[in-house]
Design an enzyme around this catalytic site. Structure first.
Site, short mmCIF file in Angstrom:
data_model
loop_
_atom_site.label_atom_id
_atom_site.label_comp_id
_atom_site.label_asym_id
_atom_site.label_seq_id
_atom_site.Cartn_x
_atom_site.Cartn_y
_atom_site.Cartn_z
N GLU A 136 8.72 2.41 11.44
CA GLU A 136 9.74 3.47 11.47
C GLU A 136 8.99 4.78 11.36
O GLU A 136 8.35 5.06 10.36
CB GLU A 136 10.72 3.29 10.30
CG GLU A 136 12.02 4.07 10.51
CD GLU A 136 12.09 5.34 9.70
OE1 GLU A 136 11.57 6.36 10.21
OE2 GLU A 136 12.63 5.33 8.60
N THR A 181 0.07 7.91 12.87
CA THR A 181 -0.39 6.76 12.11
C THR A 181 0.23 5.48 12.65
O THR A 181 -0.43 4.44 12.74
CB THR A 181 -0.05 6.92 10.62
OG1 THR A 181 -0.62 8.14 10.14
CG2 THR A 181 -0.59 5.75 9.81
N GLY A 182 1.50 5.55 13.02
CA GLY A 182 2.17 4.38 13.58
C GLY A 182 1.49 3.90 14.85
O GLY A 182 1.32 2.68 15.07
N GLU A 199 8.85 16.97 14.46
CA GLU A 199 9.40 16.71 13.14
C GLU A 199 8.66 17.59 12.13
O GLU A 199 7.49 17.37 11.84
CB GLU A 199 9.24 15.23 12.77
CG GLU A 199 9.92 14.86 11.47
CD GLU A 199 9.81 13.39 11.14
OE1 GLU A 199 10.76 12.83 10.58
OE2 GLU A 199 8.76 12.80 11.45
N GLY A 247 6.32 5.89 8.28
CA GLY A 247 5.49 7.09 8.17
C GLY A 247 5.45 7.86 9.47
O GLY A 247 6.37 7.78 10.29
N GLY A 248 4.35 8.57 9.69
CA GLY A 248 4.24 9.46 10.84
C GLY A 248 3.92 8.75 12.14
O GLY A 248 3.38 7.64 12.16
N LYS A 304 0.86 -1.18 0.00
CA LYS A 304 0.00 0.00 0.00
C LYS A 304 0.90 1.24 0.00
O LYS A 304 1.39 1.66 1.03
CB LYS A 304 -0.91 0.00 1.22
CG LYS A 304 -2.27 0.71 1.01
CD LYS A 304 -2.20 2.17 0.70
CE LYS A 304 -1.92 3.01 1.93
NZ LYS A 304 -1.98 4.48 1.58
N CYS A 347 13.25 11.53 6.81
CA CYS A 347 13.08 11.16 8.21
C CYS A 347 14.37 11.31 9.01
O CYS A 347 14.35 11.58 10.21
CB CYS A 347 12.53 9.75 8.33
SG CYS A 347 13.56 8.49 7.56
#
Length: 489
Positions: free
Chosen positions: A248, A230-231, A383, A226-227, A173, A282
């Site tokens: 990550e 969301t993680g 970030e 990702g962020g 995805k 990142c």
């Protein structure tokens, strides 16, 4: 063409829907890409499940799996120029960066092809000569691979290559913002002869298709880059079925500069560390932490150099930095800069959209240097994922380490010094998954990548990156079985 690849076929969503993918340089439409829904996600997972449970793929000899990886690498080399151009159109980064990305992806596929062929398990000495005790590895099963928008091609390679090398089946995805090169990579995998159902692709939003994939009980592992927010959602959703999860989640990476180093070299590398791909990295060195005696000189040099960075179309040879990926990302950057100034930071360079009329339609923002920053500022703690460099100062080694570790993240960091012993002390003291000494940014497929703290868990690349996609099994064989004699007859 249809953009979903399910069970070896390119298909359209069951409920027709699509979304426009924009070129960040001028906001023109690159393509209208299919948007999958939960039903399509379920189809893709079912295909991957059937291929894992009922096809020969998981037990395919390693040499055949590694040959597939090598064929994919060869096709990437063949189509290098085309794929790099597509990556630049999709993300806005310079063509030089995109070409390097393709080369890195080739290296990743070839590394895992070689590594998987070397695995032989191990024997365990039980002290009993009649027992053969073996440790073997087996594939995890169905793996969902969810990738970010900043390095779409590179990030999927870090997941797909070891997953296939280990014998798993996958559902990919990509980010809906930059899906084009991932679609192209799946086309190459199909051309290379990947068996039916082993690689599946669904495009669409994380809220719909991504969530459906993570929650599916037929999925054994989720790998996400990702962020942080969301993680966290993925970790919560995966807990219901106790899936394996590797995440990550970014970083806020300190770049520590001591006075006993060449300032021109430091400044040149600091600019690359933070402004490559417009800061949308990142591991960007977004926090420059400078020893007091050279602080002012470093800030002055940074400001002069940052103002000379050439923004433009990533396909043009003279461009040094491209746009941000979207209007929303640029607005986010502007909010961070405004907030920093309100908290007392000093604008040393940038802090504005470029005035060039040719760049007006795109999502451009000048590389920005903020001085007089402190670790308490929002722009230092969060970030930003934009072209923003914050500069802090320190007076002692202990203070430098404390500042470097004063973050919720722990992905990467660096130390610049001519003192070898001090470099080693600081590198060991920083709580980060990667620490560079007198350098910033390079990586190789052979070395693990991942973070401490809220930067995530698990590792990509290196032998551990392959192990993430493997289960460990212990097989105990008694070659001289006899009654145990534990209970009376």
């Amino acid at each position: 063409m249809a953009h979903l690849f399910i069970d070896g076929q390119w298909v359209s969503p069951q409920v027709p829907a699509s979304a426009e993918v924009l070129n960040p340089f001028d906001a023109s439409v690159l393509a209208a890409v299919d948007e999958a829904g939960p039903a399509d996600a379920a189809r893709a997972v079912a295909a991957a499940r059937a291929a894992f449970d009922s096809s020969p793929w998981p037990a395919t000899p390693v040499r055949e799996r590694t040959a597939l990886l090598d064929r994919i690498a060869g096709l990437l080399v063949r189509d290098r120029a085309e794929i790099a151009r597509l990556e630049t159109l999709d993300t806005g980064k310079t063509l030089t960066e995109s070409l390097q990305d393709v080369d890195d992806v080739v290296a990743v596929f070839r590394y895992y092809a070689d590594l998987a062929g070397q695995q032989a398990g191990r024997l365990v000495d039980t002290g009993n000569p009649a027992v053969v005790s073996r440790i073997v590895t087996e594939p995890v099963g169905v793996c969902v691979l969810i990738t970010p928008w900043n390095y779409p091609l590179l990030q999927i390679s870090w997941k797909l290559a070891p997953a296939l090398a280990a014998g798993n089946t996958v559902v990919i995805k990509p980010s809906e913002v930059t899906p084009m090169t991932t679609i192209r990579l799946v086309e190459l995998a199909a051309e290379a002869g990947v068996p039916r159902g082993v690689v599946n692709l669904v495009t669409g939003s994380g809220r719909t298709v991504g969530a459906a994939l993570v929650e599916d009980p037929l999925v054994d592992l989720v790998s996400f880059t990702g962020g942080l927010d969301t993680g966290r959602s993925i970790l919560r959703a995966a807990a219901a079925t106790v899936k394996k999860v590797a995440v990550e989640l970014g970083g806020k990476n300190p770049n520590i500069v001591f006075a006993d180093t060449d300032l021109e070299t430091v400044v040149d590398n600091a600019l690359t560390a933070v402004f490559l791909h417009s800061g949308q990295v990142c591991s960007a060195g977004a926090r420059l932490i400078v020893e007091d005696p050279v602080h002012d000189a470093v800030v002055d040099l940074l400001a002069q150099r940052a103002e000379r960075i050439v923004l433009g179309n990533g396909l043009q040879p003279g461009t040094e930095s491209g746009p941000l990926v979207s209007a929303a990302q640029r607005e986010r950057t502007e909010r961070y800069v405004a907030g920093a100034l309100a908290e007392g930071a000093r604008l040393a360079a940038g802090g504005r959209r470029p005035g060039d009329p040719e760049l007006k339609a795109g999502f451009f923002y000048r590389p920005t240097v903020l001085a007089d920053c402190t670790a308490a500022m929002t722009v230092v703690r969060e970030e930003t994922f934009g072209p923003i460099l914050t500069v802090e100062r320190f007076t002692t080694e202990a203070e430098a380490v404390a500042l470097g570790n004063d973050t919720d993240f722990g992905l990467a960091g660096a130390v610049w010094t001519g003192d070898t012993a001090r470099a080693e002390r600081v590198a060991r003291a920083l709580r980060a998954g990667t620490v560079w000494i007198n350098d910033f940014g390079p990586y190789v497929p052979q070395a693990e990548w991942g973070g401490f703290k809220r930067s995530g868990n698990g590792r990509e690349l290196g032998p551990t990156g392959l192990a993430e996609y493997q289960e460990i099994k212990h097989i105990w064989q008694n070659t001289a079985p006899a009654p145990a004699g534990w209970f009376a007859r």
